[in-house]
Design a protein around this motif. Structure first.
Motif, PDB file in Angstrom:
ATOM      1  N   TYR A  63      -7.197   5.014   7.024  1.00  0.00           N
ATOM      2  CA  TYR A  63      -7.279   4.204   5.817  1.00  0.00           C
ATOM      3  C   TYR A  63      -8.462   3.247   5.903  1.00  0.00           C
ATOM      4  N   ASP A  64      -8.969   2.875   4.732  1.00  0.00           N
ATOM      5  CA  ASP A  64     -10.002   1.865   4.610  1.00  0.00           C
ATOM      6  C   ASP A  64      -9.329   0.565   4.184  1.00  0.00           C
ATOM      7  N   SER A  65      -9.379  -0.458   5.036  1.00  0.00           N
ATOM      8  CA  SER A  65      -8.704  -1.718   4.722  1.00  0.00           C
ATOM      9  C   SER A  65      -9.394  -2.488   3.600  1.00  0.00           C
ATOM     10  N   ILE A  83       1.551   5.032   0.437  1.00  0.00           N
ATOM     11  CA  ILE A  83       0.867   6.079   1.190  1.00  0.00           C
ATOM     12  C   ILE A  83       1.158   7.472   0.638  1.00  0.00           C
ATOM     13  N   GLY A 126      -0.675  12.713   0.663  1.00  0.00           N
ATOM     14  CA  GLY A 126      -0.505  11.481   1.417  1.00  0.00           C
ATOM     15  C   GLY A 126       0.358  11.655   2.651  1.00  0.00           C
ATOM     16  N   THR A 128      -5.971  12.703   6.503  1.00  0.00           N
ATOM     17  CA  THR A 128      -4.678  12.841   7.165  1.00  0.00           C
ATOM     18  C   THR A 128      -4.780  13.880   8.263  1.00  0.00           C
ATOM     19  N   ILE A 146       0.865  -1.183   0.000  1.00  0.00           N
ATOM     20  CA  ILE A 146       0.000   0.000   0.000  1.00  0.00           C
ATOM     21  C   ILE A 146       0.899   1.230   0.000  1.00  0.00           C
ATOM     22  N   ASN A 179      -7.874  -0.153   0.743  1.00  0.00           N
ATOM     23  CA  ASN A 179      -6.483   0.263   0.981  1.00  0.00           C
ATOM     24  C   ASN A 179      -6.239   1.698   0.525  1.00  0.00           C
ATOM     25  N   LYS A 180      -7.270   2.518   0.594  1.00  0.00           N
ATOM     26  CA  LYS A 180      -7.165   3.922   0.220  1.00  0.00           C
ATOM     27  C   LYS A 180      -7.141   4.807   1.465  1.00  0.00           C
ATOM     28  N   MET A 181      -6.367   5.901   1.370  1.00  0.00           N
ATOM     29  CA  MET A 181      -6.335   6.863   2.462  1.00  0.00           C
ATOM     30  C   MET A 181      -7.602   7.709   2.436  1.00  0.00           C
TER      31      MET A 181
END
Length: 384
Positions: A198-200, A159, A168, A208, A157, A203-205
């Protein structure tokens, strides 16, 4: 409100962290001598006479797990029990190990490689909530392993888009934690001072959070609504309401001007946050209070830095550990022409121990300097 019910001295090197297993049957400590010690629940408790006299005993036959190099991070598998318990450890310059806490033997290994095909070591590691995935924090990226497939296979992933990109997260991912509400949300903190959500599933942020120092720990509240984070050389533990992301709800202050990780923990009911500090005190705050002074009590638990605390998963018990590095510096020449050494940090007391505390709601029962049991009224608790 708090009473010491057990205490054990460890090795000559200090305790970096102590954690209860998910079923509360054992506590595992990470020590500065590159080892783990799996301590049975019963061996952490002194007799009543020994506790009243302020005595401490040696750890009783802990399972010793020796790592080949210093340990960056460790955590329990979520399904660990006294019969079948595992800890995941990130060891410098070696693959990620999964150890059996009953035998001390390595069960399997997960290998991360860099662009030069050399072994890369994560700074942080954790399981997802069901233990099926392992998330590892590296420089500018996170890698995900399948727990049931040891070896090199993993998902990366990124970041940040590029090294020069301002979008990011940047830097070493120093801590990882999952939201206990099973939403798939997880937080990743970096030594560069940012905290990403993040969303598992994708896998997106998502967001922040900045304006932090080097993040050493992040933890969600049991209801999943709040996120707490501590930073090195910062006295504040910061709380965000993730339902209104970006807004700091409040901060909790403790003496912490050191680079050492000082771990905090939240009780299973989501009412109290407890943290050690560099003065050896345990600090407790009411995190259900919307405003006003949240500090409940501050108690001298150790004579050296209190490096970590851990709530028992279902009993009113807190495990705490202590110790730190004490450096020496060159002193004036001795009478015989040699060179002497003096402690750089002045007079200090080495306290490398694990202690167990029972906490209540009405009165504090503790130990004075002579080891005698004393009662303390809530109105007279040190809140400085």
């Amino acid at each position: 409100m708090i009473r010491r019910v057990g205490s054990a001295v460890g090795p000559t090197t200090f305790f970096k962290c102590v954690k209860w297993s998910p079923d509360g049957s054992i506590a595992v400590s990470s020590n500065n001598d590159r080892s783990f010690r799996a301590i049975q629940y019963s061996s952490l408790f002194n007799s009543t006479e020994a506790t009243n006299e302020g005595n401490e005993h040696e750890l009783q036959n802990p399972v010793l797990i020796t790592a080949p190099e210093p340990v960056n991070d460790f955590c329990f598998h979520p399904a660990s029990t006294v019969e079948c318990g595992y800890i995941l450890g990130s060891v410098r310059d070696h693959p990620i190990h999964l150890w059996d806490t009953a035998t001390g033997q390595a069960h399997c290994k997960y290998t991360a490689l860099d662009h030069m095909e050399q072994i890369a070591t994560p700074i942080s590691a954790c399981f997802n909530l069901d233990g099926s995935k392992i998330y590892c924090g590296f420089y500018n990226h996170i890698q995900v392993f399948d727990t049931e497939r040891p070896g090199r296979d993993s998902e990366r992933i990124s970041i940040t888009k590029t090294r020069k990109s301002r979008d990011g997260q940047k830097g070493l991912i120093s801590t990882l934690c999952f939201n206990p509400d099973h939403s798939g949300l997880f937080a990743a903190g970096s030594f560069s001072g940012s905290l990403g959500l993040y969303d598992s599933c994708t896998n997106k942020m998502l967001y922040t959070l900045n304006k932090l120092g080097g993040v050493t720990q992040a933890k969600f509240s049991p209801d999943g609504c709040f996120l707490f984070a501590a930073s090195r050389k910062r006295k504040e533990i910061v709380c965000w309401d993730i339902r209104n992301t970006g807004e700091i709800v409040y901060t909790l202050e403790r003496p912490a001007t050191t680079n050492q990780r000082l771990y905090f923990d939240i009780d299973p009911w989501g009412q109290t946050l407890v943290s050690g500090d560099q003065d050896g005190y345990l600090n407790a705050w009411d995190i259900t209070q919307s405003e006003g002074d949240r500090l409940l009590w501050r108690y001298p638990a150790h004579s050296d830095t209190c490096s970590s605390v851990s709530f028992h998963p279902f009993e009113p018990l807190i495990a705490s550990s202590s110790g730190q590095r004490h450096f020496e510096t060159l002193d004036d020449a001795t009478d015989d022409g040699g060179v002497g050494f003096a402690a750089m940090d002045g007079d200090h007391t080495d306290d490398n121990s694990v202690r167990v505390w029972q906490y209540h709601t009405q009165t504090i029962v503790g130990m004075d300097a002579q080891g005698q049991e004393v009662g303390i009224d809530n109105n007279n608790i040190d809140k400085t």
